[in-house]
Design a protein around this motif. Sequence first.
Motif, PDB file in Angstrom:
ATOM      1  N   THR A  29      -0.932   7.432   1.359  1.00  0.00           N
ATOM      2  CA  THR A  29      -2.119   6.632   1.629  1.00  0.00           C
ATOM      3  C   THR A  29      -1.832   5.163   1.337  1.00  0.00           C
ATOM      4  O   THR A  29      -0.965   4.833   0.526  1.00  0.00           O
ATOM      5  CB  THR A  29      -3.323   7.053   0.764  1.00  0.00           C
ATOM      6  N   ILE A  30      -2.575   4.320   2.008  1.00  0.00           N
ATOM      7  CA  ILE A  30      -2.596   2.901   1.676  1.00  0.00           C
ATOM      8  C   ILE A  30      -3.957   2.598   1.081  1.00  0.00           C
ATOM      9  O   ILE A  30      -4.984   2.948   1.657  1.00  0.00           O
ATOM     10  CB  ILE A  30      -2.335   2.025   2.902  1.00  0.00           C
ATOM     11  N   SER A  31      -3.973   1.971  -0.073  1.00  0.00           N
ATOM     12  CA  SER A  31      -5.239   1.669  -0.727  1.00  0.00           C
ATOM     13  C   SER A  31      -5.692   0.248  -0.450  1.00  0.00           C
ATOM     14  O   SER A  31      -6.777   0.009   0.048  1.00  0.00           O
ATOM     15  CB  SER A  31      -5.111   1.877  -2.240  1.00  0.00           C
ATOM     16  N   THR A  32      -4.859  -0.702  -0.783  1.00  0.00           N
ATOM     17  CA  THR A  32      -5.203  -2.113  -0.665  1.00  0.00           C
ATOM     18  C   THR A  32      -4.251  -2.801   0.291  1.00  0.00           C
ATOM     19  O   THR A  32      -3.043  -2.556   0.265  1.00  0.00           O
ATOM     20  CB  THR A  32      -5.120  -2.809  -2.031  1.00  0.00           C
ATOM     21  N   MET A  33      -4.808  -3.646   1.142  1.00  0.00           N
ATOM     22  CA  MET A  33      -4.000  -4.515   1.999  1.00  0.00           C
ATOM     23  C   MET A  33      -4.485  -5.940   1.732  1.00  0.00           C
ATOM     24  O   MET A  33      -5.690  -6.173   1.604  1.00  0.00           O
ATOM     25  CB  MET A  33      -4.144  -4.153   3.464  1.00  0.00           C
ATOM     26  N   LEU A 101       2.706   7.251  -2.561  1.00  0.00           N
ATOM     27  CA  LEU A 101       3.788   7.903  -1.832  1.00  0.00           C
ATOM     28  C   LEU A 101       3.433   9.374  -1.612  1.00  0.00           C
ATOM     29  O   LEU A 101       2.495   9.886  -2.228  1.00  0.00           O
ATOM     30  CB  LEU A 101       5.089   7.758  -2.622  1.00  0.00           C
ATOM     31  N   PRO A 102       4.158  10.065  -0.764  1.00  0.00           N
ATOM     32  CA  PRO A 102       3.820  11.466  -0.474  1.00  0.00           C
ATOM     33  C   PRO A 102       3.862  12.347  -1.717  1.00  0.00           C
ATOM     34  O   PRO A 102       4.669  12.159  -2.616  1.00  0.00           O
ATOM     35  CB  PRO A 102       4.905  11.880   0.518  1.00  0.00           C
ATOM     36  N   SER A 107      -1.308  10.731  -8.075  1.00  0.00           N
ATOM     37  CA  SER A 107      -0.522  10.635  -9.302  1.00  0.00           C
ATOM     38  C   SER A 107      -0.118   9.189  -9.517  1.00  0.00           C
ATOM     39  O   SER A 107       0.384   8.536  -8.607  1.00  0.00           O
ATOM     40  CB  SER A 107       0.730  11.508  -9.213  1.00  0.00           C
ATOM     41  N   PRO A 108      -0.298   8.685 -10.740  1.00  0.00           N
ATOM     42  CA  PRO A 108       0.113   7.298 -11.009  1.00  0.00           C
ATOM     43  C   PRO A 108       1.601   7.081 -10.811  1.00  0.00           C
ATOM     44  O   PRO A 108       2.053   5.964 -10.577  1.00  0.00           O
ATOM     45  CB  PRO A 108      -0.321   7.070 -12.461  1.00  0.00           C
TER      46      PRO A 108
END
Length: 125
Positions: A29-33, A101-102, A107-108
Motif C-alpha cells: 500500500t501507499i499511505s502518503t504522497m 511493503l508486501p 507491520s511497522p
Amino acid sequence: VQLQASGGGLAQAGGSLRLSCTASGTFRTISTMAWYRQAPGKERERVARIRSIGADEDYAASVKDRFTISRDSAKNTVYLQMNSLKPEDTAVYYCYVDGQLPGKGWSPGRNFNSWGQGTQVTVSS
C-alpha cells in the motif's frame, strides 16, 4: 520502490506548471504522497501532502490557494498543479511516498519511504 518525476521546467511569474510522479516496484500500500522542494542555500521543505485515508491534503502556507496536490491511486501517481507561480517558487521539487511493503496485515517492520530524483522548477520574473 522507485519514483519517477516529471513536469518541471521554466515558467514566467504568474504562469503554471504541473508536476507528476509515479511509483513503481513492489509494495502493498501507499499511505502518503507528498511534494517537497529545496531552493539553493535553503533546507528542504514540504510543499503539499495527501494521505490515502480520507484523502486529506495539507499545504505549506506559502503555496496554499496556488498549488493543488492530487493523486490517482490506480496509477500510483501524484500530481502537483502549480498556478500563479512566483520567482520564490524556484527550487528542485522532490516527490515522496511512504507505505507498506508486501506482507500479511500491517507491520511497522514493513514501512517504507522513497524519494524521487528531483525536478527543477524555475520561475522568472
